[in-house]
Design a protein around this motif. Structure first.
Motif, PDB file in Angstrom:
ATOM      1  N   THR B  28      43.547  44.217  39.293  1.00  0.00           N
ATOM      2  CA  THR B  28      44.323  42.897  39.073  1.00  0.00           C
ATOM      3  C   THR B  28      45.560  43.336  40.033  1.00  0.00           C
ATOM      4  O   THR B  28      46.161  42.302  41.010  1.00  0.00           O
ATOM      5  N   THR B  43      44.496  37.058  37.287  1.00  0.00           N
ATOM      6  CA  THR B  43      43.565  37.175  36.034  1.00  0.00           C
ATOM      7  C   THR B  43      42.890  35.693  35.849  1.00  0.00           C
ATOM      8  O   THR B  43      41.855  35.628  35.669  1.00  0.00           O
ATOM      9  N   HIS B  57      33.146  40.870  36.300  1.00  0.00           N
ATOM     10  CA  HIS B  57      34.524  41.382  35.952  1.00  0.00           C
ATOM     11  C   HIS B  57      34.279  41.819  34.478  1.00  0.00           C
ATOM     12  O   HIS B  57      33.645  41.234  33.567  1.00  0.00           O
ATOM     13  N   ARG B  59      36.780  43.290  31.649  1.00  0.00           N
ATOM     14  CA  ARG B  59      38.050  43.305  31.021  1.00  0.00           C
ATOM     15  C   ARG B  59      38.830  44.480  31.373  1.00  0.00           C
ATOM     16  O   ARG B  59      38.318  45.478  30.802  1.00  0.00           O
TER      17      ARG B  59
END
Ligand SMILES: [Mn+2]
Ligand SMILES: [Mn+2]
Ligand SMILES: [Mn+2]
Ligand SMILES: [Mn+2]
Lengths: 222, 222
Positions: B28, B43, B57, B59
């Motif tokens: 990110t 995000t 993705h 997390r």
DNA sequence: AAAGAAATTTAGACAAGACTAAAATAATTT
DNA sequence: AAATTATTTTAGTCTTGTCTAAATTTCTTT
């Protein structure tokens, strides 16, 4: 000096300029029509442009460009027309497609690239459809000419400008060799709102009344 | 087939592709840095791109392009690099400025124009900075080469590629005649993280360690 | 292993630019 | 002149893409 304007604002100013050059009043509905957005959207953008002093607005009475707004409109139109001509000359894009491409490119052209294209083209004064290209200083020559639909039969005319908005019309006109600078004779106007018959390169072709509104000509100096 | 993607989405996919080709993980923060937006913005866009199946993705674990996302990224990179080369070849835009222009033009290039430019340029395979131009089918050759900073002294190398992101560096390199395809000798690496000295056209020039990370070379076959 | 630091995500807000439905005003008919 | 119709504006909503501040998770140190 250089404010960053959104593509949307640029398109609105351009549309207002264009409506101003043909209609008496620049109405909300005319802009709504031209830009393909709802009247309510036009009103809210009009409010924003007024606040920025790019147009003046009397409620319910239409809008008008301020000098600052007009300058920006002409800047975008300059981009548009230079790009149209460039695409045709440098990359051979057919004249019925250049408008659509230019509609996007006009917003991403830097001043430096504008100058390079201008120079490459030899500082041209008209685009592929015969429309005048605004100058760098924000001025543009306005010509005096008549719509083909209003010309009396038996007149020798020279094509000055053709609307760039209808690709199908442009393809037809290109097919019969009708471009800016072309000379032709208006042979007759068929009754009952029938087509106008023109003669060029020895042949006769029909042109619908509606199309003929969008073809500008001047009387050929014989 | 043709989905209309926003400029923002296109820029994110391109950025992800570029980070993928140099870093282990696409974090990110790396994207935030590269795109000049906050981590929180990344995000939220990441969430959207995942939903559209353009990236995957996990997390807190970074993102990865799906085949569909990679294809779009390469399409945009193809536009970018073709435009860069076109601007240089057709309009003489200096190589340190083409990147900035292409950053905008890449989003407004139609497939038709892409093909015309490709043809005009003779179906080129690299852009002005030596980066490979992805093919229409969404594939791209990946080359094997070394960063100049890692080359041992006394080696004859050929420049393969130079980063297009720092105009100042590009002007310096252009000034000393260092372009893709240029052959030169790595003379020495000055101590204490000092510059790398290269010799080309008979003269020696210093190149900072940091700059030398962004110059890719291969050993000259000789 | 726990504490502290760094990175990432969530929550909530905002600006731009569009929309629809309803209200206000102007223009046209009767 | 009143009634009807058309145009324009207002009110309120939505989407996209951004932000800051706070909460959560992971990484690094001790
Ligand atoms: Mn436009
Ligand atoms: Mn035109
Ligand atoms: Mn871009
Ligand atoms: Mn490049």
């Amino acid at each position: 000096m250089e404010k960053m304007l959104s593509q949307s604002i640029e398109d609105y100013l351009k549309a207002i300029y264009e409506v101003e050059s043909s209609e008496e009043k620049v109405s909300t509905s005319a802009l709504s029509e031209k830009l393909g957005v709802s009247p309510a959207s036009v009103t809210s953008m009009v409010k924003k442009l007024s606040e920025r002093k790019l147009i003046t607005h009397k409620r319910y009475q239409g809008v008008k460009l301020t000098p600052a707004g007009r300058k920006i409109a002409l800047e975008i139109i300059r981009h548009h027309r230079l790009v149209e001509l460039y695409l045709k000359e440098a990359l051979g894009v057919p004249w019925d497609q250049v408008h659509q491409e230019a509609e996007k490119w006009e917003h991403v052209l830097s001043e430096d690239l504008e100058d390079r294209i201008d120079k490459f083209l030899g500082y041209p004064v008209t685009d592929p459809h015969g429309s005048p290209i605004p100058r760098r200083d924000g001025t543009m020559i306005v010509r005096q000419c008549d719509a083909l639909v209003d010309v009396e039969p038996d007149t020798l005319v020279k094509v000055v400008e053709v609307s760039d908005h209808d690709p199908e019309l442009l393809r037809y006109l290109g097919g019969i060799g009708l471009y800016p600078e072309t000379e032709m004779t208006v042979v007759s106007k068929q009754p009952f709102k029938g087509p106008i018959i023109v003669e060029l390169t020895g042949k006769e072709y029909p042109i619908g009344r509606n199309a003929a509104k969008y073809i500008l000509v001047e009387k050929a100096n014989n």
